[in-house]
Scaffold this active site. Structure first.
Site, mmCIF file in Angstrom:
data_model
loop_
_atom_site.group_PDB
_atom_site.id
_atom_site.type_symbol
_atom_site.label_atom_id
_atom_site.label_comp_id
_atom_site.label_asym_id
_atom_site.label_seq_id
_atom_site.Cartn_x
_atom_site.Cartn_y
_atom_site.Cartn_z
ATOM 1 N N LYS A 169 0.844 -1.187 0.000
ATOM 2 C CA LYS A 169 0.000 0.000 0.000
ATOM 3 C C LYS A 169 0.886 1.247 0.000
ATOM 4 C CE LYS A 169 -0.653 1.132 4.869
ATOM 5 N NZ LYS A 169 -0.254 2.522 4.795
ATOM 6 N N LYS A 203 -2.583 -10.029 10.669
ATOM 7 C CA LYS A 203 -2.496 -10.104 12.119
ATOM 8 C C LYS A 203 -3.464 -11.157 12.661
ATOM 9 C CE LYS A 203 -0.977 -5.353 12.947
ATOM 10 N NZ LYS A 203 0.262 -5.690 13.641
ATOM 11 N N HIS A 261 -6.605 -0.104 5.987
ATOM 12 C CA HIS A 261 -6.728 -0.855 7.237
ATOM 13 C C HIS A 261 -8.125 -0.763 7.846
ATOM 14 C CE1 HIS A 261 -2.549 -1.272 6.770
ATOM 15 N NE2 HIS A 261 -2.134 -0.284 7.503
#
Length: 507
Positions: A169, A203, A261
């Site tokens: 990104k 994550k 995000h």
């Protein structure tokens, strides 16, 4: 490390690790912070976990003429500095055998010809079998020239093996640039070979959102607008821009983290149950949410942006944004952004999602707070519940990974006094397995060709369609709000929620 301890096991057989086949990773931008602090340590940790084959190779491409030996030493130091697993000279020697370096500028045809020769040599010497992934850890403005050179020199195609490209990104600067970038990449690589990295999706705690929602029957029945009052998604950093002035100014908090995000987190929270957790099914459900998400109708009432000014943070006095090196006094770039997003589906209509991100805030934290409506009838005196807030389920993404459930309980004593209490689940205390770093999982998925955690171009473009109107509104403003370093943002952000009769959660 035993197979049982391996946190990246094969989902089809938990006793077996997912091991990549022979291949190479060609790293552009290998001298940058991302490569040295995240990518190289992740590659070493994968090798140390036994997840990279003896035939794995790492190729660096940069303008500095290190030579392979000096480059290998740089990689070794970066791995030692950032590795999460114990250091092993045996593992390092195996990795070092596959390390190569190609010097040159991105527009240097001779360097690209040398890269092609290096890839052919690796096929012969390391047995990589034509399997090569190009990792673009470079500024987005350089994506087109690198992808064009890959095409020009015939490196995107092979009679054997596979070729893939990994793009960091940001995926464009707005919708128009994202569409153009997707067009350029799509002319060189097929869709299945394009991996857009959003490291947040790697994550463990982000993936736990799916497990939490769909593995537990107690939450999904109330996961809708009948019971949920609103959702707050926060990404707060306690640091300033540091040495990132050249990248950050002109980008800002909204483009830097909300477009990718936070909107991805929102999609995971709001999506319907997928038919399975394969890449296609997950993508379909996320795209439905992003396609039905709308920026606020009144930008002046339900968005906020600001810059941090000097103050006290973390016990020390810090500079304001415009005092940071490389930032012009005329900058209108936001270091704090907040906005209301409405998801127009049957499940979520009328339940707003509030997204905020900022630098130099009170502390570093990323979390999703699902705030529930109050009970329709509370048979208590007003004084009994004056310290009772709304029930909330808080998913902590970082740094204290876990889940907190806030609910009301009676205070011990002779009176019916009710107060908020928390029930906590912490990852570190519940599992003995170590969580792999996000880039470990994502790099392994690239080498395996496994795309569930990578947004496709439709998701990227839908996200820009949500954000572009907000940016356009801000671009018309002649000034920008400020907030003191170490606080939780500008007054305008507090007023934004106050207009809806709500307040920001204090993490």
């Amino acid at each position: 490390m035993s197979l049982v301890d391996n946190p990246l096991r094969d989902p089809k057989d938990r006793r077996l690790p997912r091991i990549a086949g022979p291949c190479s990773l060609i790293l552009f931008g290998v001298t940058g912070d991302l490569a040295k602090k995240k990518l190289v340590p992740a590659i070493y940790d994968l090798a140390n976990r036994g997840l990279l084959p003896p035939g794995f190779a790492l190729v660096g491409f940069a303008r500095h003429d290190f030579g392979t030996a000096k480059f290998a030493n740089m990689i070794k130091q970066a791995a030692k500095d950032g590795a999460r697993t114990p250091w092993s000279e045996t593992v390092w020697k195996q990795l070092a055998a596959g390390i190569r370096f190609v010097p040159g500028e991105f527009d240097d045809d001779e360097a690209w010809e040398q890269l092609g020769k290096t890839m052919a040599e690796l096929d012969e010497q390391q047995g990589t079998g034509g399997n090569h992934a190009f990792y673009l850890s470079i500024p987005p403005g350089l994506f087109p020239v690198v992808v064009s050179q890959i095409k020009k020199h015939g490196l995107a195609e092979s009679s054997e093996g596979w070729r893939r490209v990994v793009i960091e990104k940001p995926f464009g600067h707005d919708l128009k640039s994202a569409e153009e970038l997707n067009r350029i990449v799509g002319e060189v690589f097929p869709r299945r070979s394009v991996f857009r990295i959003d490291h947040y999706l790697g994550k463990e705690t982000v993936q736990n959102i799916l497990a939490f929602r769909f593995a537990n029957g107690m939450f999904e029945p109330i996961w809708n607008n009948h019971y949920v009052d609103h959702v707050q998604i926060t990404m707060a950093e306690d640091i300033g821009i540091g040495s990132r002035a050249g990248y950050y100014d002109g980008i800002g908090a909204a483009r830097d983290v909300i477009q990718n995000h936070l909107l991805q987190l929102m999609a995971l929270i709001a999506m319907e149950e997928p038919v399975s957790f394969n890449a296609s099914s997950l993508r379909i459900e996320k795209q439905k949410i992003l396609a039905n998400a709308r920026p606020p109708a009144r930008m002046d009432l339900h968005t906020a942006r600001a810059q941090y000014v000097g103050g006290w943070a973390g016990g020390e006095q810090v500079l304001g944004y415009k005092e940071e090196q490389g930032i012009p006094q005329s900058s209108m770039t936001e270091t704090y952004a907040a906005m209301r997003i409405d998801v127009l589906t049957r499940r979520w209509a009328g339940t707003p999602f509030y997204l905020r991100a900022g630098k130099r805030l009170g502390r570093r934290v990323t979390e999703v707070a699902v705030v529930f409506k109050r009970a329709p009838h509370q048979p208590f005196n007003k004084n009994d519940i004056e310290e009772l807030g709304q029930n909330a389920l808080v998913m902590r993404i970082q740094p204290d990974e876990g889940v907190t459930l806030r609910f009301g309980a009676k205070v011990p004593g002779t009176t019916m006094e009710i107060r908020d209490v928390n029930m906590d689940f912490a990852y570190g205390g519940a599992f003995v397995e170590s969580s792999p770093e996000a880039y470990e999982r994502l790099i392994l998925d690239v080498l395996l060709g496994d795309p569930p955690l990578f947004p496709q171009h439709e998701e990227v473009e839908l996200s820009w369609k949500i954000l572009d109107p907000v940016i356009a509104h801000w671009d018309k403003q002649k000034d920008i709000d400020t907030y003191s370093s170490g606080t939780w943002g500008p007054e305008s952000a507090d007023k934004m929620l106050a207009r809806d009769g709500r307040t920001w959660r204090r993490p």
